[in-house]
Design a protein around this motif. Structure first.
Motif, PDB file in Angstrom:
ATOM      1  N   ARG A 133     -32.507  59.801 -18.736  1.00  0.00           N
ATOM      2  CA  ARG A 133     -33.015  60.950 -19.482  1.00  0.00           C
ATOM      3  C   ARG A 133     -31.935  62.007 -19.656  1.00  0.00           C
ATOM      4  N   GLU A 134     -31.226  62.308 -18.565  1.00  0.00           N
ATOM      5  CA  GLU A 134     -30.164  63.322 -18.632  1.00  0.00           C
ATOM      6  C   GLU A 134     -29.051  62.898 -19.578  1.00  0.00           C
ATOM      7  N   LYS A 135     -28.682  61.632 -19.525  1.00  0.00           N
ATOM      8  CA  LYS A 135     -27.624  61.133 -20.400  1.00  0.00           C
ATOM      9  C   LYS A 135     -28.053  61.205 -21.866  1.00  0.00           C
ATOM     10  N   LEU A 136     -29.302  60.856 -22.128  1.00  0.00           N
ATOM     11  CA  LEU A 136     -29.829  60.913 -23.486  1.00  0.00           C
ATOM     12  C   LEU A 136     -29.882  62.345 -24.002  1.00  0.00           C
ATOM     13  N   LEU A 137     -30.363  63.272 -23.173  1.00  0.00           N
ATOM     14  CA  LEU A 137     -30.416  64.676 -23.591  1.00  0.00           C
ATOM     15  C   LEU A 137     -29.020  65.234 -23.856  1.00  0.00           C
ATOM     16  N   HIS A 138     -28.056  64.836 -23.039  1.00  0.00           N
ATOM     17  CA  HIS A 138     -26.675  65.300 -23.231  1.00  0.00           C
ATOM     18  C   HIS A 138     -26.131  64.793 -24.570  1.00  0.00           C
ATOM     19  N   LYS A 139     -26.342  63.509 -24.850  1.00  0.00           N
ATOM     20  CA  LYS A 139     -25.857  62.955 -26.123  1.00  0.00           C
ATOM     21  C   LYS A 139     -26.577  63.585 -27.307  1.00  0.00           C
ATOM     22  N   LEU A 140     -27.870  63.810 -27.145  1.00  0.00           N
ATOM     23  CA  LEU A 140     -28.648  64.425 -28.215  1.00  0.00           C
ATOM     24  C   LEU A 140     -28.158  65.841 -28.497  1.00  0.00           C
ATOM     25  N   SER A 141     -27.858  66.599 -27.453  1.00  0.00           N
ATOM     26  CA  SER A 141     -27.377  67.966 -27.668  1.00  0.00           C
ATOM     27  C   SER A 141     -26.015  67.960 -28.360  1.00  0.00           C
ATOM     28  N   ARG A 142     -25.143  67.011 -27.998  1.00  0.00           N
ATOM     29  CA  ARG A 142     -23.843  66.913 -28.671  1.00  0.00           C
ATOM     30  C   ARG A 142     -24.029  66.527 -30.131  1.00  0.00           C
ATOM     31  N   TRP A 143     -24.983  65.639 -30.398  1.00  0.00           N
ATOM     32  CA  TRP A 143     -25.257  65.207 -31.756  1.00  0.00           C
ATOM     33  C   TRP A 143     -25.792  66.370 -32.586  1.00  0.00           C
ATOM     34  N   LYS A 144     -26.699  67.121 -32.012  1.00  0.00           N
ATOM     35  CA  LYS A 144     -27.255  68.270 -32.722  1.00  0.00           C
ATOM     36  C   LYS A 144     -26.167  69.298 -33.006  1.00  0.00           C
ATOM     37  N   GLN A 145     -25.282  69.536 -32.045  1.00  0.00           N
ATOM     38  CA  GLN A 145     -24.222  70.525 -32.227  1.00  0.00           C
ATOM     39  C   GLN A 145     -23.293  70.134 -33.366  1.00  0.00           C
ATOM     40  N   SER A 146     -23.025  68.833 -33.508  1.00  0.00           N
ATOM     41  CA  SER A 146     -22.091  68.418 -34.558  1.00  0.00           C
ATOM     42  C   SER A 146     -22.695  68.558 -35.950  1.00  0.00           C
ATOM     43  N   LEU A 147     -24.029  68.649 -36.033  1.00  0.00           N
ATOM     44  CA  LEU A 147     -24.679  68.791 -37.337  1.00  0.00           C
ATOM     45  C   LEU A 147     -24.912  70.249 -37.727  1.00  0.00           C
ATOM     46  N   LEU A 148     -24.703  71.161 -36.799  1.00  0.00           N
ATOM     47  CA  LEU A 148     -24.963  72.569 -37.077  1.00  0.00           C
ATOM     48  C   LEU A 148     -23.738  73.250 -37.671  1.00  0.00           C
ATOM     49  N   SER A 149     -23.993  74.191 -38.559  1.00  0.00           N
ATOM     50  CA  SER A 149     -22.899  75.002 -39.090  1.00  0.00           C
ATOM     51  C   SER A 149     -22.487  76.008 -38.007  1.00  0.00           C
ATOM     52  N   GLN A 150     -21.413  76.737 -38.264  1.00  0.00           N
ATOM     53  CA  GLN A 150     -20.929  77.728 -37.298  1.00  0.00           C
ATOM     54  C   GLN A 150     -21.985  78.811 -37.071  1.00  0.00           C
ATOM     55  N   VAL A 151     -22.631  79.278 -38.123  1.00  0.00           N
ATOM     56  CA  VAL A 151     -23.670  80.311 -38.006  1.00  0.00           C
ATOM     57  C   VAL A 151     -24.851  79.770 -37.197  1.00  0.00           C
ATOM     58  N   ASP A 152     -25.259  78.528 -37.493  1.00  0.00           N
ATOM     59  CA  ASP A 152     -26.376  77.926 -36.759  1.00  0.00           C
ATOM     60  C   ASP A 152     -26.050  77.770 -35.268  1.00  0.00           C
ATOM     61  N   ARG A 153     -24.805  77.436 -34.967  1.00  0.00           N
ATOM     62  CA  ARG A 153     -24.392  77.309 -33.563  1.00  0.00           C
ATOM     63  C   ARG A 153     -24.494  78.651 -32.838  1.00  0.00           C
ATOM     64  N   GLU A 154     -24.075  79.719 -33.509  1.00  0.00           N
ATOM     65  CA  GLU A 154     -24.157  81.058 -32.903  1.00  0.00           C
ATOM     66  C   GLU A 154     -25.598  81.439 -32.631  1.00  0.00           C
ATOM     67  N   VAL A 155     -26.482  81.139 -33.577  1.00  0.00           N
ATOM     68  CA  VAL A 155     -27.921  81.432 -33.398  1.00  0.00           C
ATOM     69  C   VAL A 155     -28.448  80.619 -32.230  1.00  0.00           C
ATOM     70  N   LEU A 156     -28.082  79.362 -32.144  1.00  0.00           N
ATOM     71  CA  LEU A 156     -28.537  78.512 -31.042  1.00  0.00           C
ATOM     72  C   LEU A 156     -28.038  79.049 -29.710  1.00  0.00           C
ATOM     73  N   ILE A 157     -26.790  79.426 -29.614  1.00  0.00           N
ATOM     74  CA  ILE A 157     -26.218  79.950 -28.365  1.00  0.00           C
ATOM     75  C   ILE A 157     -26.933  81.228 -27.960  1.00  0.00           C
ATOM     76  N   LYS A 158     -27.167  82.135 -28.922  1.00  0.00           N
ATOM     77  CA  LYS A 158     -27.837  83.389 -28.621  1.00  0.00           C
ATOM     78  C   LYS A 158     -29.267  83.153 -28.150  1.00  0.00           C
ATOM     79  N   SER A 159     -29.979  82.233 -28.788  1.00  0.00           N
ATOM     80  CA  SER A 159     -31.373  81.980 -28.395  1.00  0.00           C
ATOM     81  C   SER A 159     -31.434  81.340 -27.010  1.00  0.00           C
ATOM     82  N   VAL A 160     -30.492  80.464 -26.679  1.00  0.00           N
ATOM     83  CA  VAL A 160     -30.459  79.862 -25.355  1.00  0.00           C
ATOM     84  C   VAL A 160     -30.115  80.917 -24.305  1.00  0.00           C
TER      85      VAL A 160
END
Length: 102
Positions: free
Chosen positions: A71-98
């Protein structure tokens, strides 16, 4: 047992590497049978068979606990996958919300 394994090898066109193989017995298996099979097959005996194809061969009572690393390995890969699809602005919003959620 040896004849059975040899028959499997002939039928499947596969070969068993007895040097890499090991024997794992139930605690109920008599010591005499363990010793005899070890001698016939030329394999080592082990108390814990470890992992096969990345998964534990012994499950125990809690499958949830045993599979936690998957589960942990899958979540880690999923988070990396999601990060690569986000624009720079979307990444900043994600970081701030987390950061605000923590």
């Amino acid at each position: 047992m040896r004849l059975l394994l040899d028959g499997y090898c002939r039928a499947s066109c596969q070969q068993i590497n007895f040097g890499k193989s090991s024997l794992f017995f139930s605690p109920n298996t008599p010591a005499s049978i363990r010793t005899e099979l070890r001698a016939i097959l030329g394999m080592t005996m082990v108390d814990d068979p470890g992992k096969y194809l990345g998964l534990p061969t012994m499950w125990g009572r809690s499958k949830k606990e045993v599979l936690q690393f998957v589960r942990e390995k899958l979540l880690h890969k999923l988070s990396r996958w999601k990060q690569s699809l986000l624009s720079q602005v979307d990444r900043e919003v994600l970081i701030k919300s987390v950061a605000q959620a923590g």
